[in-house]
Design a protein around this motif. Structure first.
Motif, PDB file in Angstrom:
ATOM      1  N   ALA A 117       0.834  -1.200   0.000  1.00  0.00           N
ATOM      2  CA  ALA A 117       0.000   0.000   0.000  1.00  0.00           C
ATOM      3  C   ALA A 117       0.864   1.244   0.000  1.00  0.00           C
ATOM      4  CB  ALA A 117      -0.917   0.011   1.223  1.00  0.00           C
ATOM      5  N   ALA A 118       0.302   2.329  -0.533  1.00  0.00           N
ATOM      6  CA  ALA A 118       0.879   3.653  -0.324  1.00  0.00           C
ATOM      7  C   ALA A 118       0.535   4.094   1.095  1.00  0.00           C
ATOM      8  CB  ALA A 118       0.322   4.645  -1.333  1.00  0.00           C
ATOM      9  N   LEU A 119       1.364   4.951   1.673  1.00  0.00           N
ATOM     10  CA  LEU A 119       1.147   5.432   3.037  1.00  0.00           C
ATOM     11  C   LEU A 119       1.268   6.945   3.079  1.00  0.00           C
ATOM     12  CD1 LEU A 119       0.925   5.070   6.179  1.00  0.00           C
ATOM     13  CD2 LEU A 119       3.426   4.877   6.183  1.00  0.00           C
ATOM     14  N   PHE A 120       0.276   7.597   3.694  1.00  0.00           N
ATOM     15  CA  PHE A 120       0.405   8.989   4.108  1.00  0.00           C
ATOM     16  C   PHE A 120       0.316   9.018   5.624  1.00  0.00           C
ATOM     17  CE2 PHE A 120      -1.013  13.052   5.600  1.00  0.00           C
ATOM     18  CZ  PHE A 120      -0.251  13.943   4.863  1.00  0.00           C
ATOM     19  N   CYS A 121       1.285   9.677   6.262  1.00  0.00           N
ATOM     20  CA  CYS A 121       1.296   9.696   7.729  1.00  0.00           C
ATOM     21  C   CYS A 121       1.670  11.078   8.241  1.00  0.00           C
ATOM     22  CB  CYS A 121       2.250   8.641   8.272  1.00  0.00           C
ATOM     23  SG  CYS A 121       3.953   8.724   7.652  1.00  0.00           S
ATOM     24  N   GLN A 122       1.038  11.447   9.357  1.00  0.00           N
ATOM     25  CA  GLN A 122       1.255  12.756   9.979  1.00  0.00           C
ATOM     26  C   GLN A 122       1.240  12.584  11.491  1.00  0.00           C
ATOM     27  OE1 GLN A 122      -1.683  14.491  11.496  1.00  0.00           O
ATOM     28  NE2 GLN A 122      -0.570  16.317  12.118  1.00  0.00           N
ATOM     29  N   ASP A 123       2.099  13.357  12.176  1.00  0.00           N
ATOM     30  CA  ASP A 123       2.152  13.337  13.639  1.00  0.00           C
ATOM     31  C   ASP A 123       2.396  11.893  14.100  1.00  0.00           C
ATOM     32  OD1 ASP A 123       1.439  15.218  16.126  1.00  0.00           O
ATOM     33  OD2 ASP A 123       0.408  13.317  16.459  1.00  0.00           O
ATOM     34  N   TRP A 124       1.645  11.403  15.101  1.00  0.00           N
ATOM     35  CA  TRP A 124       1.831  10.039  15.594  1.00  0.00           C
ATOM     36  C   TRP A 124       1.572   9.003  14.503  1.00  0.00           C
ATOM     37  CZ3 TRP A 124       3.587   6.713  19.119  1.00  0.00           C
ATOM     38  CH2 TRP A 124       4.058   7.220  20.339  1.00  0.00           C
ATOM     39  N   ALA A 141       4.407   0.620  -0.885  1.00  0.00           N
ATOM     40  CA  ALA A 141       4.815   0.982  -2.244  1.00  0.00           C
ATOM     41  C   ALA A 141       5.482   2.343  -2.296  1.00  0.00           C
ATOM     42  CB  ALA A 141       3.593   0.976  -3.164  1.00  0.00           C
ATOM     43  N   CYS A 142       5.086   3.234  -1.403  1.00  0.00           N
ATOM     44  CA  CYS A 142       5.639   4.588  -1.339  1.00  0.00           C
ATOM     45  C   CYS A 142       5.140   5.229  -0.064  1.00  0.00           C
ATOM     46  CB  CYS A 142       5.234   5.426  -2.564  1.00  0.00           C
ATOM     47  SG  CYS A 142       3.445   5.626  -2.763  1.00  0.00           S
ATOM     48  N   VAL A 143       5.766   6.350   0.308  1.00  0.00           N
ATOM     49  CA  VAL A 143       5.409   7.041   1.546  1.00  0.00           C
ATOM     50  C   VAL A 143       5.389   8.552   1.297  1.00  0.00           C
ATOM     51  CG1 VAL A 143       6.066   7.517   3.948  1.00  0.00           C
ATOM     52  CG2 VAL A 143       6.466   5.233   2.974  1.00  0.00           C
ATOM     53  N   VAL A 144       4.378   9.212   1.837  1.00  0.00           N
ATOM     54  CA  VAL A 144       4.379  10.670   1.956  1.00  0.00           C
ATOM     55  C   VAL A 144       4.250  10.987   3.444  1.00  0.00           C
ATOM     56  CG1 VAL A 144       3.261  12.846   1.368  1.00  0.00           C
ATOM     57  CG2 VAL A 144       3.349  10.983  -0.316  1.00  0.00           C
ATOM     58  N   ALA A 145       5.236  11.705   3.985  1.00  0.00           N
ATOM     59  CA  ALA A 145       5.283  12.025   5.409  1.00  0.00           C
ATOM     60  C   ALA A 145       5.126  13.523   5.602  1.00  0.00           C
ATOM     61  CB  ALA A 145       6.608  11.559   6.017  1.00  0.00           C
ATOM     62  N   SER A 146       4.301  13.913   6.566  1.00  0.00           N
ATOM     63  CA  SER A 146       4.070  15.330   6.833  1.00  0.00           C
ATOM     64  C   SER A 146       4.041  15.573   8.330  1.00  0.00           C
ATOM     65  CB  SER A 146       2.741  15.771   6.215  1.00  0.00           C
ATOM     66  OG  SER A 146       2.543  17.155   6.389  1.00  0.00           O
ATOM     67  N   ASN A 147       4.829  16.541   8.775  1.00  0.00           N
ATOM     68  CA  ASN A 147       4.824  16.975  10.177  1.00  0.00           C
ATOM     69  C   ASN A 147       4.954  15.794  11.128  1.00  0.00           C
ATOM     70  OD1 ASN A 147       4.436  19.473   9.044  1.00  0.00           O
ATOM     71  ND2 ASN A 147       2.302  19.683   9.657  1.00  0.00           N
ATOM     72  N   LYS A 239      11.988   2.958  -2.200  1.00  0.00           N
ATOM     73  CA  LYS A 239      10.817   3.393  -2.965  1.00  0.00           C
ATOM     74  C   LYS A 239      10.512   4.857  -2.648  1.00  0.00           C
ATOM     75  CE  LYS A 239       9.327  -0.635  -1.551  1.00  0.00           C
ATOM     76  NZ  LYS A 239       8.498  -1.803  -1.184  1.00  0.00           N
ATOM     77  N   PRO A 240       9.706   5.521  -3.478  1.00  0.00           N
ATOM     78  CA  PRO A 240       9.506   6.964  -3.313  1.00  0.00           C
ATOM     79  C   PRO A 240       9.072   7.343  -1.897  1.00  0.00           C
ATOM     80  CG  PRO A 240       8.602   6.245  -5.410  1.00  0.00           C
ATOM     81  CD  PRO A 240       9.000   5.007  -4.671  1.00  0.00           C
ATOM     82  N   PHE A 241       9.796   8.320  -1.326  1.00  0.00           N
ATOM     83  CA  PHE A 241       9.531   8.799   0.029  1.00  0.00           C
ATOM     84  C   PHE A 241       9.564  10.329  -0.013  1.00  0.00           C
ATOM     85  CE2 PHE A 241      10.053  10.017   4.335  1.00  0.00           C
ATOM     86  CZ  PHE A 241       9.632   8.980   5.143  1.00  0.00           C
ATOM     87  N   ALA A 297       2.623   7.488  -5.815  1.00  0.00           N
ATOM     88  CA  ALA A 297       2.085   6.175  -6.179  1.00  0.00           C
ATOM     89  C   ALA A 297       2.277   5.897  -7.669  1.00  0.00           C
ATOM     90  CB  ALA A 297       0.599   6.101  -5.813  1.00  0.00           C
ATOM     91  N   ARG A 298       2.124   6.913  -8.476  1.00  0.00           N
ATOM     92  CA  ARG A 298       2.382   6.736  -9.922  1.00  0.00           C
ATOM     93  C   ARG A 298       3.868   6.516 -10.187  1.00  0.00           C
ATOM     94  NH1 ARG A 298      -1.917  11.420 -11.842  1.00  0.00           N
ATOM     95  NH2 ARG A 298      -3.767  10.049 -11.883  1.00  0.00           N
TER      96      ARG A 298
END
Length: 304
Positions: A117-124, A141-147, A239-241, A297-298
């Motif tokens: 899966a793709a993952l978006f995560c923020q804070d905890w 598959a990839c990660v987008v991390a914020s704050n 993978k894309p981070f 993800a693309r």
């Protein structure tokens, strides 16, 4: 210890949150069971994306991003952490640990969507999600991390220490106003009420009270050694981070550098500091965050 179920009527008038309820029963440990609530939107066979919230929010935080991601072709899965949102709430602060939160999310994920899966995560959501990426990189598959960050000891900032003390001792721990103050976009009264909805009384706030004190920002704390062990695997994630942090977040601003410099998959990507964007970036920049997930993800070949 009691396992609290927030009355359904508390969620009767939630604005812009038309999503069907889904439930999974967890083994909480020490002989206790609990229900985890989650949003599950989009076709079941579509590429999955996991959206992990943090302290002291719930899946309502993602209401602006979910439709964008569904329209892009994802199956969007958004759990309410145990102790938050519609999920069940142990009323004993000492019952909550960093490791238990990781284990509960892994139980849920293995049962509901074991595919990569793709993952978006923020804070905890990042403290939990990034540990999961390190433990099982093939499942992401990839990660987008914020704050967010993956702390492993050190010296906490004065701003964080003040927040930790407030969460522990404040006699008037009102959740909705906290979200309002930590977002650049003013929340309506209905939105503030939606963030208050999971917490009708003091016992229901045990997880929200507990979370800040569980962040392993000082040497010797539980979680420090586990995160030190996790870091080499996270750093090797190829993978894309992508990082998309808020320029107006006093707690995490600048910590994206540690992720960008150390994680292999972060190299060469268009990392951005968003503005106006406070700690609860999903309120302030939902379109930019969702587009970041779509782009990664693309890039990973996870989404057509």
């Amino acid at each position: 210890m009691q396992i609290i179920q927030t009355p359904a009527e508390r969620f009767a008038d939630i604005p812009d949150y038309p999503f069907a309820e889904n439930w999974f029963e967890l083994d909480l440990g020490e002989g206790h069971k609990g229900r985890m609530h989650y949003v599950d939107e989009g076709p079941k066979d579509a590429p999955p994306v996991l959206l992990f919230h943090g302290e002291p929010s719930w899946s309502f935080l993602y209401r602006k991003m979910i439709p964008i991601l569904v329209d892009a072709g994802f199956r969007v899965l958004v759990p309410d952490l145990i102790g938050f949102g519609k999920s069940d709430k142990p009323d004993d602060i000492s019952f909550f640990t960093y490791q238990r939160h990781v284990d509960w999310l892994k139980q849920w994920r293995a049962a509901v969507e074991p595919r990569p899966a793709a993952l978006f995560c923020q804070d905890w959501g990042g403290l939990l999600g990034l540990r999961m990426v390190a433990n099982d990189p093939d499942l992401f598959a990839c990660v987008v991390a914020s704050n967010t960050f993956l702390p492993a000891g050190g010296t906490p900032s004065p701003a964080f220490l003040a927040w930790r003390e407030f969460a522990k001792t404040s006699p008037d721990f009102q959740i909705g106003p906290l979200l309002d103050r930590a977002s650049q976009t003013p929340l309506s009264e209905a939105e503030i009420a939606a963030y208050n909805a999971p917490f009708p009384d003091e016992p229901s706030k045990a997880a929200a009270r507990a979370f800040p004190a569980l962040v392993p920002v000082e040497d010797g704390m539980p979680g420090v050694e586990e995160n030190k062990v996790a870091w080499p695997s996270l750093a090797a994630f190829e993978k894309p981070f992508l990082t998309l942090f808020g320029d107006e977040d006093p707690i995490t601003k600048g910590s994206e550098k540690f992720l960008i410099e150390r994680i292999a998959g972060a190299k060469g990507l268009d990392h951005r500091t968003l503005s106006p964007c406070g700690h609860f970036c999903q309120e302030d920049q939902p379109e930019a965050l969702a587009q970041g997930v779509i782009d990664m993800a693309r890039k990973a070949g996870h989404l057509a």
